[in-house]
Scaffold this motif. Structure first.
Motif, short mmCIF file in Angstrom:
data_model
loop_
_atom_site.label_atom_id
_atom_site.label_comp_id
_atom_site.label_asym_id
_atom_site.label_seq_id
_atom_site.Cartn_x
_atom_site.Cartn_y
_atom_site.Cartn_z
N MET A 1 1.00 -1.16 -0.08
CA MET A 1 0.09 0.01 0.09
C MET A 1 0.86 1.28 0.05
O MET A 1 1.61 1.52 0.82
CB MET A 1 -0.80 -0.03 1.09
N ARG A 2 0.65 1.95 -1.05
CA ARG A 2 1.60 3.18 -1.14
C ARG A 2 0.72 4.30 -0.96
O ARG A 2 -0.58 4.40 -1.37
CB ARG A 2 2.21 3.29 -2.34
N ILE A 3 1.31 5.57 -0.65
CA ILE A 3 0.45 6.79 -0.39
C ILE A 3 0.29 7.48 -1.47
O ILE A 3 1.68 7.78 -2.12
CB ILE A 3 1.16 7.36 0.77
N HIS A 6 -0.95 13.20 0.03
CA HIS A 6 -0.62 13.33 1.35
C HIS A 6 -0.76 14.94 1.65
O HIS A 6 -0.46 15.51 0.86
CB HIS A 6 0.81 13.04 1.77
N PRO A 7 -1.37 15.23 2.76
CA PRO A 7 -1.68 16.43 3.13
C PRO A 7 -0.46 17.52 3.24
O PRO A 7 -0.57 18.66 3.14
CB PRO A 7 -2.41 16.56 4.29
N ILE A 8 0.78 16.72 3.50
CA ILE A 8 1.93 17.88 3.94
C ILE A 8 3.20 17.34 2.60
O ILE A 8 3.75 17.96 2.14
CB ILE A 8 2.57 17.31 5.28
N LEU A 9 3.20 15.92 2.47
CA LEU A 9 4.13 15.63 1.55
C LEU A 9 3.92 15.27 0.30
O LEU A 9 3.03 14.99 0.01
CB LEU A 9 4.82 14.18 2.27
N PHE A 11 6.01 12.64 -2.77
CA PHE A 11 6.90 11.69 -2.81
C PHE A 11 7.61 11.73 -4.08
O PHE A 11 7.22 11.58 -5.13
CB PHE A 11 6.31 10.20 -2.48
N ARG A 13 9.82 9.48 -6.22
CA ARG A 13 10.20 8.07 -6.35
C ARG A 13 10.96 7.75 -7.61
O ARG A 13 10.88 8.47 -8.78
CB ARG A 13 8.72 7.24 -6.66
N GLU A 32 14.53 2.76 -3.32
CA GLU A 32 13.92 2.83 -2.23
C GLU A 32 14.50 1.82 -1.52
O GLU A 32 15.05 0.78 -2.16
CB GLU A 32 12.53 2.78 -2.43
N PRO A 33 14.57 1.67 -0.07
CA PRO A 33 14.89 0.63 0.67
C PRO A 33 14.06 -0.68 0.18
O PRO A 33 12.94 -0.80 0.02
CB PRO A 33 14.63 0.76 2.07
N ALA A 36 10.78 -1.48 2.04
CA ALA A 36 9.83 -0.69 1.60
C ALA A 36 9.07 -1.23 0.34
O ALA A 36 7.99 -1.22 0.47
CB ALA A 36 10.15 0.94 1.59
N HIS A 39 7.27 -4.29 1.68
CA HIS A 39 6.15 -3.89 2.38
C HIS A 39 4.89 -3.47 1.61
O HIS A 39 3.82 -3.86 1.69
CB HIS A 39 6.51 -2.90 3.60
N ALA A 40 5.20 -2.65 0.57
CA ALA A 40 4.23 -2.13 -0.51
C ALA A 40 3.70 -3.16 -1.23
O ALA A 40 2.85 -3.11 -1.61
CB ALA A 40 5.15 -1.25 -1.42
N ARG A 44 5.69 -9.05 4.90
CA ARG A 44 6.19 -8.48 5.98
C ARG A 44 7.02 -9.40 6.87
O ARG A 44 7.80 -9.08 7.69
CB ARG A 44 5.09 -8.18 7.12
#
Lengths: 101, 165, 363
Positions: A1-3, A6-9, A11, A13, A32-33, A36, A39-40, A44
């Motif tokens: 699940m990727r964002i 976002h209200p502030i950031l 990304f 990529r 990217e790591p 990450a 996880h996306a 896990r």
């Protein structure tokens, strides 16, 4: 699940690249790591502990704790929370200590 | 109680609420800052000198309600997002509350939203009358919503979409 | 062998300020960081900072990182080594061993060293605490705010200090549901304004609660459920008070401990001070450790807020430069000003723990 929004950031990529996790093809962004990217993709469980074979994920995500050791391109004990994803990487769950060839 | 759940009791709130006579005159800032922490941007943000100079950076902000014009320039500068502007003169039955809102989606002007209290419980519906989101606000947009007058000191958040419980 | 006048290890808030301050006095600085960008943990701080203008109050941490990095890049006195990890200090000749890229090593002799390596997240003891899905709160911040990946859908936050409260708010901003924030202490440890921010989002904060156990999903092996229980006034769990949360993520925000390996290697005198996060270096008022020429700043010197870390960094940088003879006559005055700033930041009720820790360290 990727964002996506976002209200502030925002990304920045890298380009999309393909890699394999335990033989399965997955996609992530270059640089990217690895953790990450995994996880996306919903991964896990990164390794199994040495004695009790308990599943392990990452814990600190910044290279301090060694909870995220995996085998990358045949090399064991790679901290995937800081190791950057590259095109065509072969990433495998690590069982125990790992073997050096 | 603030110390155990982050929600101020009526007693904790009382000293921060502007006097009733001042509220009758128009918009005014309500600074819900209850704890001495090292922080002073509200003072440096105020253009009319309504927030008194900090002798010690740990001081609680002291506001001169008569000097405060309710301009709201302090809202987005407060790192604690603890400043609200309340206007009880908006209409016969409604007040407005201006609040920092750093969430998506951002409501449109004219849109109806859920009104939430300090515990996040829905207490009514209101209408967005203004959204400020300029360079000055720096990604801390300020949303002004109408609220039933008796809820002017209750409503401190909104939920966009809403309508559902 | 590389040579440096002042080597600054770590490019977070303390290290950045140390490098800038030393360069301001005219010293040559080599700033070494293991990441591919500067800023340390500032880059994941999306909230506006507290403090005063001197610590960039009201500016978001991520933007402070940007501002300071730019200043560093523009400064001709500062050389930056990114992707470089200091892994050794040889006490016999004071040489640093640095891994500069994968399996490539350089040695560096620096006349002065400022260690600003930060801290690492502490862990918590409970049944199944090693399940995937149980992450440090800072780790979740990194995943989410730096790399734009969501940690999961439903989160239990353990710890109501500033990190626990801030990360909860940031999770909600990213669209993740925080089911509750719990803390073993009877009161909230973080700033009340942070607590109020999450409270009005509808996130309950439960004090005097701790984790009893975590349980995995049988298929995936990762976290699926967490059980908490209440603590009595003696911090003993009370059977029958259990609450169950169906969560795929648990964030542990129970504090940090200094990353002091290099200081240990160098033989700096260390002292255990719980108020400062664990073993911290003994140092003088100029932030110089018991090994002459090695200075410290930021969380490695005692876990505190980023605003104090910046001020400590500036103090260490000024002091290191001054000790090499770089002083345009303003150094003492600048140091005195930084010391006043630090005292102000720590003087209020929320600075009590730090004051207590620092006085223990000095005794």
């Amino acid at each position: 699940m990727r964002i996506e929004e976002h209200p502030i950031l925002t990304f920045k990529r890298g380009r999309e690249v393909e890699f394999t996790f335990n033989g399965k093809k997955m996609k992530g962004f270059e640089g990217e790591p690895i953790a990450a990217a995994l996880h996306a993709n919903g991964v896990r469980v990164l390794s199994y502990s040495k004695k009790l074979k308990r599943p392990r994920g990452f814990y600190c995500a910044i290279g301090n704790c060694s909870s995220c050791l995996m085998t990358v391109n045949g090399e064991p004990n790679v901290r995937v929370c800081t190791e950057k994803l590259r095109e065509g990487m072969v990433i495998e769950t690590q069982e125990g200590r790992g073997e050096l060839n | 109680m603030l110390a155990t759940n982050g929600i101020p009791t009526a007693e904790e709130l009382a000293p921060r609420i502007p006097p009733a006579e001042r509220l009758k005159k128009g918009p005014v800032a309500v600074i819900e800052c209850f704890q001495k922490i090292p922080c002073n941007p509200c003072y440096t943000a105020c253009r009319v000198g309504a927030i008194e100079k900090f002798e010690d950076i740990n001081d609680l902000p002291r506001i001169d309600f008569e000097k405060c014009t309710g301009c709201g320039l302090c809202i987005s500068k407060c790192p604690g997002l603890a400043i609200f502007v309340v206007d009880e003169t908006y209409s016969e039955s409604e007040a407005t509350v201006s609040m920092p809102f750093e969430f998506l989606p951002l409501p449109e002007e004219g849109q109806e939203v859920d009104l939430l209290d300090r515990s996040g419980a829905v207490v009514g519906r209101g209408r967005v009358v203004k959204v400020r989101k300029g360079k000055y606000e720096d990604r801390t947009p300020i949303v002004t919503v109408t609220v039933p007058k008796h809820l002017s000191m209750v409503v401190r958040n909104i939920r966009v979409g809403g309508g559902k419980k | 062998m590389k040579h440096a006048q002042i080597a600054v290890i770590g490019g977070g808030p303390a290290g950045l300020m140390a490098a800038l301050a030393a360069a301001e006095m005219g010293a040559g600085v080599t700033l070494i960081d293991r990441n591919s960008r500067l800023g340390g943990q500032l880059v994941k701080q999306t909230h506006k900072f507290f403090g005063s203008e001197k610590q960039y109050a009201s500016v978001r941490g991520v933007d402070i990182a940007e501002i300071l990095s730019e200043k560093i890049k523009e400064n001709p006195k500062i050389e930056v080594m990114l992707n470089s990890t200091v892994v050794a200090y040889y006490p016999d000749d004071g040489v640093l061993g640095i891994e500069v890229e994968e399996k490539k090593w350089v040695k560096m002799k620096a006349e002065r060293i400022v260690v600003a390596t930060g801290a690492s997240e502490k862990f918590l003891l409970f049944e199944n605490n090693d399940l995937p899905g149980i992450y440090g709160a800072g780790a979740v911040q990194t995943l989410m705010n730096e790399h734009g990946v969501l940690p999961g859908k439903n989160v239990l936050m353990v710890g109501a200090g500033n990190i626990g409260l801030i990360v909860s708010y940031q999770l909600m901003q990213a669209g993740v549901n925080v089911k509750a924030i719990i803390d073993a202490a009877p009161t909230i440890g973080g700033y009340w304004v942070h607590a109020s921010k999450v409270a009005r989002l509808g996130v309950p904060i439960l004090t005097s609660y701790t984790v009893k156990a975590a349980y995995p999903n049988k298929m995936t092996g990762a976290l699926e459920r967490a059980v908490i229980w209440k603590l009595d006034e003696n911090w003993k769990p009370v059977p029958g008070t259990e609450k169950v949360f169906n969560v795929d993520v648990m964030c542990i925000a129970v504090g940090l401990s200094p990353l002091a390996e290099i200081l240990w290697q160098a033989g700096c005198r260390m002292k255990y001070v719980p108020e400062l996060g664990g073993h911290v270096p003994v140092r003088n008022e100029n932030m110089e450790t018991t090994v002459p020429g090695i200075y410290v700043a930021g969380d490695v010197a005692g876990v505190e807020e980023a605003s104090s870390a910046m001020m400590e960094g500036r103090l260490a940088g000024l002091s290191a430069a001054q000790s090499l003879g770089y002083d345009d006559g303003s150094c003492e005055e600048k140091k005195a000003e930084v010391k006043r700033e630090l005292e102000n930041l720590r003087s209020g009720p929320v600075g009590e723990k730090i004051r207590k820790g620092l006085s223990k360290l000095a005794s």
